[in-house]
Design a protein around this motif. Structure first.
Motif, short mmCIF file in Angstrom:
data_model
loop_
_atom_site.label_atom_id
_atom_site.label_comp_id
_atom_site.label_asym_id
_atom_site.label_seq_id
_atom_site.Cartn_x
_atom_site.Cartn_y
_atom_site.Cartn_z
N ALA A 78 -28.00 -42.38 -34.07
CA ALA A 78 -27.58 -43.10 -36.19
C ALA A 78 -28.72 -42.04 -36.82
CB ALA A 78 -27.20 -43.71 -36.38
N CYS A 79 -30.04 -42.70 -36.12
CA CYS A 79 -31.47 -42.18 -36.83
C CYS A 79 -31.78 -40.78 -36.98
CB CYS A 79 -32.62 -43.03 -35.97
SG CYS A 79 -32.49 -44.67 -36.27
N ARG A 80 -32.65 -40.38 -37.97
CA ARG A 80 -33.81 -39.33 -37.88
C ARG A 80 -35.34 -39.44 -38.40
NH1 ARG A 80 -30.61 -35.86 -41.49
NH2 ARG A 80 -28.37 -35.97 -40.45
N PRO A 81 -35.94 -38.88 -37.97
CA PRO A 81 -37.23 -38.95 -38.58
C PRO A 81 -37.39 -38.57 -40.30
CG PRO A 81 -36.92 -36.97 -37.68
CD PRO A 81 -35.61 -37.67 -37.47
N THR A 82 -37.83 -39.53 -40.27
CA THR A 82 -38.46 -38.98 -42.61
C THR A 82 -39.68 -38.52 -42.77
OG1 THR A 82 -40.11 -41.22 -42.84
CG2 THR A 82 -37.02 -41.12 -42.82
N PRO A 83 -40.64 -38.47 -43.35
CA PRO A 83 -41.92 -37.33 -42.97
C PRO A 83 -43.02 -38.53 -43.19
CG PRO A 83 -41.21 -36.86 -44.92
CD PRO A 83 -39.76 -37.95 -44.41
N PRO A 282 -48.14 -28.75 -42.82
CA PRO A 282 -47.19 -27.62 -41.81
C PRO A 282 -46.33 -27.92 -40.78
CG PRO A 282 -49.27 -27.76 -40.93
CD PRO A 282 -49.39 -29.43 -41.91
N HIS A 283 -45.19 -27.18 -41.60
CA HIS A 283 -43.66 -27.34 -40.59
C HIS A 283 -44.21 -26.84 -38.90
CE1 HIS A 283 -39.12 -27.30 -40.24
NE2 HIS A 283 -39.57 -25.99 -39.12
N SER A 284 -43.24 -27.53 -38.05
CA SER A 284 -43.38 -27.74 -36.61
C SER A 284 -41.96 -28.17 -35.82
CB SER A 284 -44.81 -28.94 -36.54
OG SER A 284 -44.84 -28.68 -34.61
N THR A 285 -41.90 -27.31 -35.83
CA THR A 285 -40.48 -27.17 -34.71
C THR A 285 -41.30 -28.13 -32.94
OG1 THR A 285 -41.21 -25.27 -33.09
CG2 THR A 285 -39.14 -24.62 -34.84
N GLU A 286 -41.63 -28.63 -33.04
CA GLU A 286 -42.48 -29.35 -31.98
C GLU A 286 -41.42 -30.45 -31.93
OE1 GLU A 286 -44.88 -28.73 -29.25
OE2 GLU A 286 -44.83 -26.51 -30.21
N PRO A 287 -41.02 -31.52 -30.22
CA PRO A 287 -40.55 -32.31 -30.54
C PRO A 287 -41.58 -33.48 -30.76
CG PRO A 287 -39.82 -31.34 -28.41
CD PRO A 287 -41.31 -30.58 -29.32
N GLY A 288 -40.63 -34.33 -32.03
CA GLY A 288 -40.82 -35.46 -32.11
C GLY A 288 -42.14 -35.52 -33.59
N ALA A 289 -42.37 -33.69 -33.94
CA ALA A 289 -43.10 -33.98 -35.20
C ALA A 289 -42.16 -34.34 -36.43
CB ALA A 289 -42.97 -31.92 -35.38
N LEU A 290 -42.64 -34.35 -37.14
CA LEU A 290 -42.88 -35.00 -38.15
C LEU A 290 -41.72 -34.22 -39.51
CD1 LEU A 290 -44.86 -38.53 -39.30
CD2 LEU A 290 -42.79 -38.38 -38.21
N PRO A 291 -40.68 -34.25 -39.96
CA PRO A 291 -40.93 -33.27 -41.32
C PRO A 291 -41.53 -33.11 -42.24
CG PRO A 291 -38.83 -34.76 -41.36
CD PRO A 291 -39.90 -35.35 -39.84
N SER A 292 -41.72 -32.25 -42.74
CA SER A 292 -42.41 -31.90 -44.02
C SER A 292 -42.34 -33.28 -45.09
CB SER A 292 -42.65 -30.86 -44.42
OG SER A 292 -43.58 -29.97 -43.75
#
Length: 355
Positions: A78-83, A282-292
């Motif tokens: 249910a979780c999503r990352p935050t910046p 910078p935007h990253s598509t790496e797994p675990g990368a934080l959103p901008s």
């Protein structure tokens, strides 16, 4: 972590009166706890989802608090990352408006959230829950699952009445469903340097004693700016008076409410960390990368309103001709009413003597 249990501490921010800084407190407390090095999950149980947008949610969440309460997903999914590092979000949505009805038909509906939180990942230290401004089934669930309840209150007569009602409802939950809930704190928000506010603060302190937290959140126009720009206040400007107070609240909450008896937490470097979190990355598509960081543009004056129907009506009101010659008609109507009353009285007396 809750002392001796290995499970995360659940901090519920609740008051059944709206407009007293509940969501602002939830968001900024969660961000400050993350800045202090705690792994935090922010759960938005309010259908308005303002807590979610404040930490970077720019589109409706497909999976969030509603799906967690239904049992469709566990906490991790249910979780999503935050910046913001160390902070994850279980987002709110419009579907929460129907959650009261769906939860009410479940077995032991008051324990639905507590059962869902049993799936929280072991690396989580604190769960902060933003409740809706009403004591419905969602707020009851949050209170049943809580280890700590923080009640924000504006020192005003009507808010004071709401505080007493909220306190009474929390005590009812504690009596019937959550005997372990022994940690509650009252937080003054939107405070001002006025004689009336000082008297109300003293009255609340006299009623609730040590339950009143030694932190006051001053009224600060930057709070409105932060909400307009979809940013936590402590990220928008960590040095503003209200942001400094929220950083202090996080330290007090850890020392007095969450990690009681634990090691003192140092706030050194927190302001610099919060400044760093606002910087674009910078935007990253790496797994675990934080959103901008998603930051809305500052508010600007809009265009002047077009002429409305009311304006057109007021412009033509002088053109409406006055209706004259009504005086004699009104006089005749009054005489007819008076004559009817006299005849009615005379007829009544005549009937009395005839009988």
């Amino acid at each position: 972590m809750s002392a001796g249990t290995g499970k995360p501490s659940v901090v519920v921010v609740f008051n059944q009166k709206g407009g007293i800084g509940k969501t602002t407190t939830s968001v900024n407390l969660a961000v400050c706890l993350a800045a202090l090095g705690k792994n935090v999950i922010l759960i938005d149980l309010d259908a308005q989802s303002n807590a979610s947008t404040s930490v970077g949610l720019s589109a409706p969440a497909a999976t969030g608090a509603y799906q967690l309460l239904r049992g469709d997903v566990d906490v991790e999914h249910a979780c999503r990352p935050t910046p913001y590092p160390n902070l994850r979000l279980v987002a709110g949505s419009d579907d929460l408006s129907w959650a009261d009805v769906e939860i009410a038909v479940k077995p032991d509906p008051q324990y639905v959230l507590e059962r869902a939180l049993a799936t929280t990942p072991s690396d989580v230290d604190v769960v902060v829950i933003d409740c809706p401004p009403a004591f419905g089934i969602l707020s009851v669930n949050a209170s049943v699952a809580a280890d700590v309840v923080i009640l924000p209150v504006v020192p005003s007569p009507m808010a004071l009445d709401g505080l007493h009602k909220a306190w009474w409802n929390i005590q009812r939950v504690r009596t019937h469903f959550n005997r372990d809930l022994d940690t509650m704190g009252i937080l003054f928000t939107m405070t001002e340097d006025s004689e009336l506010m000082h008297r109300l603060e003293e009255a609340i302190a006299a009623s609730f004693g040590a339950r009143v937290l030694p932190v006051m959140i001053p009224r600060d126009m930057q709070v409105i700016e932060a909400a307009a720009r979809d940013l936590p206040l402590v990220v928008l400007d960590p040095s503003t008076p209200a942001a400094v107070a929220y950083r202090r609240l996080a330290e007090v909450a850890l020392a007095r409410l969450i990690d009681r008896g634990g090691k003192p937490v140092s706030g050194d470097g927190v302001e610099e960390r919060l400044h760093e979190w606002r910087k674009p990355r910078p935007h990253s598509t790496e797994p675990g990368a934080l959103p901008s960081v998603h930051e809305s543009p500052p508010m600007e004056p809009g265009p002047a309103p077009a002429q409305s129907w009311d304006d057109e009506l007021s412009a033509t009101v002088d053109d409406i001709p006055l209706v004259t010659g009504l005086g004699w008609k009104i006089g005749v109507a009054v005489l007819l009413v008076a004559l009817g009353a006299v005849l009615g009285y005379a007829f009544g007396r005549w009937m009395y003597f005839v009988q």
